[in-house]
Design an enzyme around this catalytic site. Structure first.
Site, PDB file in Angstrom:
ATOM      1  CE1 TYR A 111       2.672 -15.708  55.606  1.00 33.97           C
ATOM      2  CE2 TYR A 111       0.789 -16.462  55.173  1.00 33.97           C
ATOM      3  CZ  TYR A 111       1.757 -16.382  55.922  1.00 33.97           C
ATOM      4  OH  TYR A 111       1.677 -16.701  57.095  1.00 33.97           O
ATOM      5  CD1 TRP A 113       0.013 -19.261  53.287  1.00 34.69           C
ATOM      6  CD2 TRP A 113      -1.154 -21.643  53.241  1.00 34.69           C
ATOM      7  NE1 TRP A 113      -0.700 -20.274  54.614  1.00 34.69           N
ATOM      8  CE2 TRP A 113      -1.308 -21.451  54.296  1.00 34.69           C
ATOM      9  CE3 TRP A 113      -1.323 -22.130  52.102  1.00 34.69           C
ATOM     10  CZ2 TRP A 113      -1.567 -21.979  55.123  1.00 34.69           C
ATOM     11  CZ3 TRP A 113      -2.257 -23.169  53.628  1.00 34.69           C
ATOM     12  CH2 TRP A 113      -2.252 -23.409  55.110  1.00 34.69           C
TER      13      TRP A 113
END
Length: 767
Positions: A111, A113
């Protein structure tokens, strides 16, 4: 005292300058930022060896018994190994899984981030690597606005960006009289943006708008979500009912705009029939809405009349679609704006996400930022990103998504880099059971997060402070040179170096690296980006070395005069939307054709399973709102000073109304237990009458800290309590914003918080 010069870098919450002072790190905001985020106070903790993964490690049971499902994940100690052994073990396992299962047996579960840097972007690095090996099962969508990303292309078309292409703040300040903000406009979220932001201006615009006379009516259970003076403390999960009640008043009192509905929309007839009750026998009147949202009917009618008489902007936060039936809130909000007939006019109409991200209402340069090519993944199987536990627990089971009938792939190896699902995902005790089903779990992490503690193979990687990169956001107009401020902590290596070595061992090294080192890749991405961008913008961009020597690169600013759907409003025939009708679809025949009872063909009130109006509330009488934290981004740098500052009794702070607390014998600062059938967590109590009665608020992101197999998190992660269920069969987004719970004062000595301490290490058997 040994001090190094300040060097620039960037984060998802802003650009900054950093230097080392006597072995520690000193951080200050970038001088170009007029309103820096206080979350910068966490950055120094990124180099703290107490929370870092210092050496490669392998779970003892996996090292002893080999790959296979195991309940030992998250429970067993680790054996630290040398890099050569870790690379050999990981390469061998990848060979085995690809040979036995093929690429459909590997889930690339990153993911995005981990870094604001465009090259050292863990998700891109991992996807490029797995594509070189033959592909992988991927995830689509995101946790932030997964339901919106699916529903809105059906409503306004794929060519309309309803998350960052909205009306600019200066236009709102000049033209808007009334903002009706469902979910409020929480300023705390405007410091954050994927890829960072150099100049934080959203908060400044919001303050100025209120000071200059824009009236903001906040519809939210939390007064802290309001930047204005009017707060309507709505019952959580009932926003759609209130929107329908407002529409009913507008239509029944002939204050709506039938000409706009006829010219610019399809489905006005179906929507009106539903709102008035002609289609189902139930008028969605202000009285009907009041029974559900607990806002007096007279206030609903008065607000509707004000909206019709004012230059009105209806806005919906992203948080409202992170709930069961989350597709309905943005769709109903857009429908309410359409009934008013003000869409496409300056400062009026519809907005989605003001207060959800830094770039909403702030124009960027309008160019693509440098990105690492990922290649084309030949594997077609995918899951919606929030359905990872469903996939692992139900291989081969059918599921539906956006009109498609699909099956969950049978995954044997999960490779995770750049994210912490123990922050994003729901029902964490269920997630632990799901992770126990695979053969091998590989995690790249700088820190001993819960995901690292559940891994079989733990790969220690660097933070952005330890490498060279380019900081850039898709919607900013600045590029920030991200310098190597400190040397790698412990034996950490950057993701690219690890994957390049693995690729070499597995025979795809040249394909992955193209003969470049990481620093050479950064230079290459910049050099190949400057030519086309400079030509498009009509400017000469500096050479790479000059860019590195500068504090930042600023691209020309476009005029801040965007109005959402203004060209469509001016001439819908010349500028049709990319919908089947070319118009706004208040009724979607496409969605209706899917036959989903949890997402019909027009905006609809669908009662959620868990809310204060459901039978479950008799057992679990408090409505938990698990929103974004003030002191950090998601779970990043939870051990940092700013994150710790917001904790109570060393745990995440739960806020509740003083009267609810008094009924339970809870005082400010007490350790409390929140619980339901899914699990429990401990938190520190904070009392505030700005929280509606019957509501408790516990931010997400405290590092998950399970106490044995009790189902209890000692640190206050609310996702042990939230339900792991898709928003609907259409969007399959996360519904983790809300849950029903009970709260009690914790009696006795609470278990200590262990989340920021490393796990247990043991010597290899036989050594």
């Amino acid at each position: 005292m040994a001090t190094t010069p300040y060097l620039t870098s960037s984060s998802h919450w802003g650009a900054f300058e950093a230097r080392t002072v006597d072995g520690g790190l000193e951080v200050r905001p970038h001088p170009a930022d007029p309103d820096p985020s206080p979350i910068l106070g966490n950055v120094a903790s990124a180099v703290d060896p107490q929370v870092r993964i210092l050496r490669p490690a392998v779970r003892e049971g996996w090292l002893r018994d080999g790959p296979g499902p195991s309940e030992g994940r998250g429970r067993e100690p680790y054996v630290e190994v040398e890099w050569d052994e870790l690379i050999a073990l990981l390469a061998g396992e990848l060979r085995r899984v690809y040979a036995e299962r093929g690429p459909r047996g590997v889930f690339g579960g990153s993911y995005g981030w981990a870094s604001a840097g465009r090259f050292h972007h863990a998700q891109s690095q991992l996807k490029r690597f797995l594509t070189c090996l033959g592909g992988y099962v991927s995830a689509v969508g995101n946790y932030s606005y997964g339901a919106t990303a699916v529903i809105m292309p059906h409503v306004v078309g794929r060519g309309v960006d309803v998350t960052s292409g909205l009306t600019d703040w200066p236009v709102i300040r000049e033209h808007t009289e009334l903002v009706v903000a469902f979910g409020g406009i929480p300023r705390k979220n405007t410091g954050v943006n994927p890829g960072g932001v150099v100049r934080h201006t959203a908060g400044e615009h919001l303050r100025a708008a209120v000071e200059e006379g824009v009236d903001v009516v906040t519809v939210s259970p939390l007064r802290s979500d309001s930047p204005g003076t009017t707060w309507l403390p709505v019952r959580p999960a009932s926003d759609v009912a209130m929107m329908l009640g407002l529409m009913h008043t507008l239509i029944s009192e002939d204050r709506h705009d039938p000409a706009f509905l006829a010219r610019y929309c399809v489905g006005g007839h179906e929507l009106t029939a539903y709102v008035t009750g002609r289609s189902d026998g139930v008028a969605k009147s202000a009285e009907w809405a009041a029974q559900r949202c607990d806002v007096p009917a007279a206030e609903i009618r008065a607000l509707a009349r004000r909206m019709a008489a004012s230059r009105t902007l209806v806005t919906v936060t992203w948080s409202l679609q992170r709930t069961e039936h989350g597709e309905q809130a943005p769709w109903a909000g857009l429908a309410l704006a359409a009934v008013l007939g003000q869409i496409g006019l300056p400062g009026r109409g519809f907005g989605h996400g003001y207060g959800s991200m830094a770039d909403v209402g702030v124009p960027g340069a309008g160019v693509r930022v440098p990105t690492l090519p990922q290649g084309v993944n030949p594997v077609s199987e995918f899951i919606p990103v929030a359905r990872v536990a469903d996939m692992l627990l139900n291989p081969g089971a059918p599921f539906e998504f956006n009109g498609q009938a699909l099956r969950y792939p049978d995954v044997g190896l999960v490779y995770w880099a750049g994210g912490n699902p123990f922050h994003h995902h729901q029902d964490l005790n269920r997630l632990r059971r799901a992770l126990a089903t695979v053969d091998t779990l590989v995690v790249h992490e700088p820190f001993w997060t819960a995901m690292a503690r559940h891994a079989d193979i733990v790969v220690p990687v660097t933070t952005p402070l330890e490498r060279l990169d380019i900081g850039a956001s898709r919607t900013d107009r600045h590029l920030v040179p991200m310098h190597r401020v400190v040397e790698p902590v412990g034996q950490a290596r950057d993701d690219h170096a690890v994957l390049a070595e693995l690729a070499g061992v597995l025979g795809v090294g040249e394909q992955f690296t193209e003969g470049r080192t990481a620093d050479e890749w950064v230079r290459h991405l910049y050099d190949t980006w400057t030519g086309p961008v400079g030509e498009r913008l009509g400017v000469e961009l500096p050479a790479f070395d000059d860019f590195l020597a500068s504090p930042l690169l600023t691209l020309p600013a476009p005029p801040a005069d965007r109005t959402f759907l203004d060209r469509f409003r001016a001439d819908p025939d010349a500028h049709p939307l990319q919908t089947p009708s070319g118009r706004i679809e208040l009724y979607s025949a496409t969605i209706a054709g899917f036959g989903y009872d949890d997402c019909p063909g027009h905006p609809t009130w669908l009662e959620p399973q868990e809310w204060l109006g459901s039978p479950l509330a008799a057992r679990w009488p408090l409505h938990l709102i698990a929103n974004q934290p003030r002191g950090r981004l998601h779970s990043q740098l939870d051990a940092g000073a700013e994150s710790r500052r917001h904790k109570v009794a060393g745990r995440e702070a739960m806020t509740m109304h003083p009267d609810d607390a008094a009924e339970r014998g809870i005082a400010h600062g007490d350790v409390v237990r929140l619980f339901n059938d899914r699990g429990a967590c401990l938190a520190g109590a904070r009392l505030d009458d700005g929280v509606r009665r019957g509501v408790v608020q516990l931010p997400t992101g405290a590092w998950f800290d399970p106490v044995g197999d009790t189902g209890l998190c000692a640190h206050g992660n609310p996702n042990v309590l939230t339900r792991d269920h898709g928003t609907s069969r259409l969007g399959q987004g996360t519904s983790g914003q809300h849950a029903l719970v009970q709260v009690e004062r914790y009696e006795g000595e609470p278990p200590p918080v262990q989340a920021h301490r490393p796990p247990e290490f043991v010597e290899r058997a036989g050594e």
